[in-house]
Design a protein around this motif. Structure first.
Motif, PDB file in Angstrom:
ATOM      1  N   TRP A 322       0.733  -1.097  -0.200  1.00  0.00           N
ATOM      2  CA  TRP A 322       0.059  -0.270  -0.072  1.00  0.00           C
ATOM      3  C   TRP A 322       0.828   1.308   0.149  1.00  0.00           C
ATOM      4  N   ALA A 323       1.991   1.286   0.624  1.00  0.00           N
ATOM      5  CA  ALA A 323       2.985   2.161   0.570  1.00  0.00           C
ATOM      6  C   ALA A 323       3.405   2.811  -0.973  1.00  0.00           C
ATOM      7  N   LEU A 326       0.078   4.132  -2.439  1.00  0.00           N
ATOM      8  CA  LEU A 326       0.048   5.742  -2.449  1.00  0.00           C
ATOM      9  C   LEU A 326       1.064   6.519  -2.866  1.00  0.00           C
ATOM     10  N   VAL A 349      -4.571   6.195   1.678  1.00  0.00           N
ATOM     11  CA  VAL A 349      -3.888   6.860   2.641  1.00  0.00           C
ATOM     12  C   VAL A 349      -4.523   5.997   3.883  1.00  0.00           C
ATOM     13  N   ARG A 351      -5.207   2.980   4.005  1.00  0.00           N
ATOM     14  CA  ARG A 351      -4.639   1.727   4.077  1.00  0.00           C
ATOM     15  C   ARG A 351      -3.078   1.817   4.822  1.00  0.00           C
ATOM     16  N   VAL A 352      -2.739   2.930   4.553  1.00  0.00           N
ATOM     17  CA  VAL A 352      -1.235   3.212   4.897  1.00  0.00           C
ATOM     18  C   VAL A 352      -1.026   3.762   6.360  1.00  0.00           C
ATOM     19  N   ASN A 353      -2.069   4.660   6.695  1.00  0.00           N
ATOM     20  CA  ASN A 353      -1.874   5.521   7.950  1.00  0.00           C
ATOM     21  C   ASN A 353      -2.821   5.073   8.886  1.00  0.00           C
ATOM     22  N   GLY A 354      -4.118   4.248   8.561  1.00  0.00           N
ATOM     23  CA  GLY A 354      -5.274   3.969   9.289  1.00  0.00           C
ATOM     24  C   GLY A 354      -6.605   4.706   9.161  1.00  0.00           C
ATOM     25  N   SER A 357      -7.190   8.382   9.471  1.00  0.00           N
ATOM     26  CA  SER A 357      -6.253   9.249   8.365  1.00  0.00           C
ATOM     27  C   SER A 357      -7.052   9.088   7.039  1.00  0.00           C
TER      28      SER A 357
END
Length: 428
Positions: A322-323, A326, A349, A351-354, A357
């Motif tokens: 996911w990073a 993104l 976002v 998926r990466v940061n919660g 977010s």
């Protein structure tokens, strides 16, 4: 005549989709682009005749020839009814004799560099003196058979706006007396962007239908792939962007068998059986993604294909990069002002940061209040945060926007899950 009524619907849809472009090209080439609307009406009437007769008489042994002959006769009959053509009856009769003498199965031998009828006509519709949006709308309507409502869904606008756009495009063709002919081979790349955009939207309509009974219309997906592959392997149009779009289509189409369950219900990415993904399509997609990297061209198709590759090559939902996705969306938002891209980036976002977010990123997306996927994403993130009441509200909003039976069933299920997970109110 065939006696298999069950094949009637398939045959009708297939030949309308694949033969209507050839019929429009034949009639428009004969009578000029100025009569494009009339040509489309004649072709539509030929299909209506098929719908009226095939169920009772059976599908003809050569349906394409039947439709061609019917369209020819309808065109000449209508012209005879027009006063100015009545005054030229002798010329019409001579033209009919010449026209009917052309073998039905003979492919045009001019412009041998681009023989596919549908693809040829797409380049004709994408005339540079029409606006880019008008070119794409005209190609989708005339060649791909999409309704104004389906085209409106692709452009995230209203059906009325698309109808007006089509009317203006046809008026512009008449005003400028644009020639209804294929441009020279060296001019094809100048019209390529609009053709690719049309094929991209055609594939998207197949991948997630905006109307009808089924979520997926695989015939549209495969037709878009077929035409894009012709472009990607052609000496004048086999450019990086063509290969990038083909890669995107192949990588996305590989997941089609797993997108719905046996009853046609929607399966989210993490629910899909990845063993059903077509590995041969994934490999072909990755090969064309490599080909698209030749040169220094970077388009939206390159970035979207890269995102599709991340999904298609992940062994499981949990191992999805996911990073990387993104980062690709970050580049994509620099190339386009699309609100839909901003929506998809917001999901990445989350998926990466919660989930929180993700909700905050979704709150910044503008202009999509009537877009189902926005409310679905809000509901999904709220559900992850155990905000069952808020999630249910978002899913209810999505339900009001759902056009397909499978979508309605999907959101009804999610709403029920939210209501079940809510704490019971005290009766005291």
């Amino acid at each position: 005549m065939s006696d298999a009524p069950s094949s009637t619907q398939f045959a009708t849809e297939h030949f309308f989709r694949h033969e209507s472009a050839r019929l429009v090209a034949t009639l428009a080439g004969q009578f000029g682009a100025q009569r494009l609307q009339w040509v489309e009406d004649v072709v539509q009437e030929a299909l209506v005749r098929a719908l009226q007769t095939w169920p009772y008489r059976g599908v003809p042994d050569n349906p394409a020839a039947w439709l061609t002959q019917t369209a020819r006769h309808l065109a000449l009959d209508q012209l005879r009814r027009e006063q100015r053509w009545n005054e030229r009856e002798e010329g019409i009769s001579a033209e009919q004799a010449r026209w009917m003498a052309v073998p039905l199965e003979t492919a045009p031998d001019d412009d041998a560099h681009l023989r596919d009828d549908t693809l040829r006509l797409m380049f004709v519709c994408c005339h540079p003196q029409l606006s880019a949006e008008a070119q794409i709308a005209l190609a989708l309507r005339t060649l791909c058979g999409l309704s104004p409502a389906e085209i409106a869904a692709a452009f995230v606008t209203s059906e009325a706006a698309i109808s007006k756009r089509l009317v203006r495009a046809r008026q512009r063709i008449r005003e400028l007396a644009l020639p209804f002919e294929l441009p020279a081979a060296h001019d094809l790349p100048q019209r390529l962007d609009a053709v690719l955009a049309s094929l991209y939207l055609l594939f998207n309509e197949g991948y997630k239908a905006s109307s009808g009974e089924h979520l997926v219309r695989s015939d549209l997906c495969h037709e878009a792939i077929r035409l894009t592959e012709l472009l990607a392997t052609h000496q004048h149009t086999g450019l990086p962007q063509s290969n990038a779009l083909l890669a995107l289509m192949l990588l996305s189409a590989a997941r089609l068998p797993a997108r719905t369950d046996e009853a046609g219900g929607i399966l989210r990415l993490h629910e899909q059986d990845r063993s059903l993904w077509d590995q041969s399509l994934i490999q072909r997609g990755l090969q064309h993604l490599q080909l698209s990297a030749r040169g220094d061209t970077l388009t939206e198709y390159h970035l979207e294909a890269g995102i599709a590759a991340c999904h298609s090559t992940a062994a499981s939902h949990g191992t999805t990069d996911w990073a990387r996705i993104l980062a690709l969306y970050d580049q994509l938002v620099l190339l386009t002002s699309s609100s839909v891209v901003a929506l998809n980036r917001a999901i990445a976002v989350g998926r990466v940061n919660g989930a929180q977010s993700g909700l905050e990123a979704l709150a910044a997306v503008q202009g999509l209040d009537s877009y189902l996927s926005l409310h679905a994403a809000r509901g999904a993130f709220a559900a992850e945060l155990a905000q069952s009441q808020a999630a249910a509200a978002h899913f209810r909003r999505a339900l009001t926007l759902a056009a397909l039976p499978s979508e309605r069933s999907f959101f009804e299920r999610l709403i029920a899950e939210c209501e079940t997970s809510q704490p019971q109110k005290s009766t005291r």
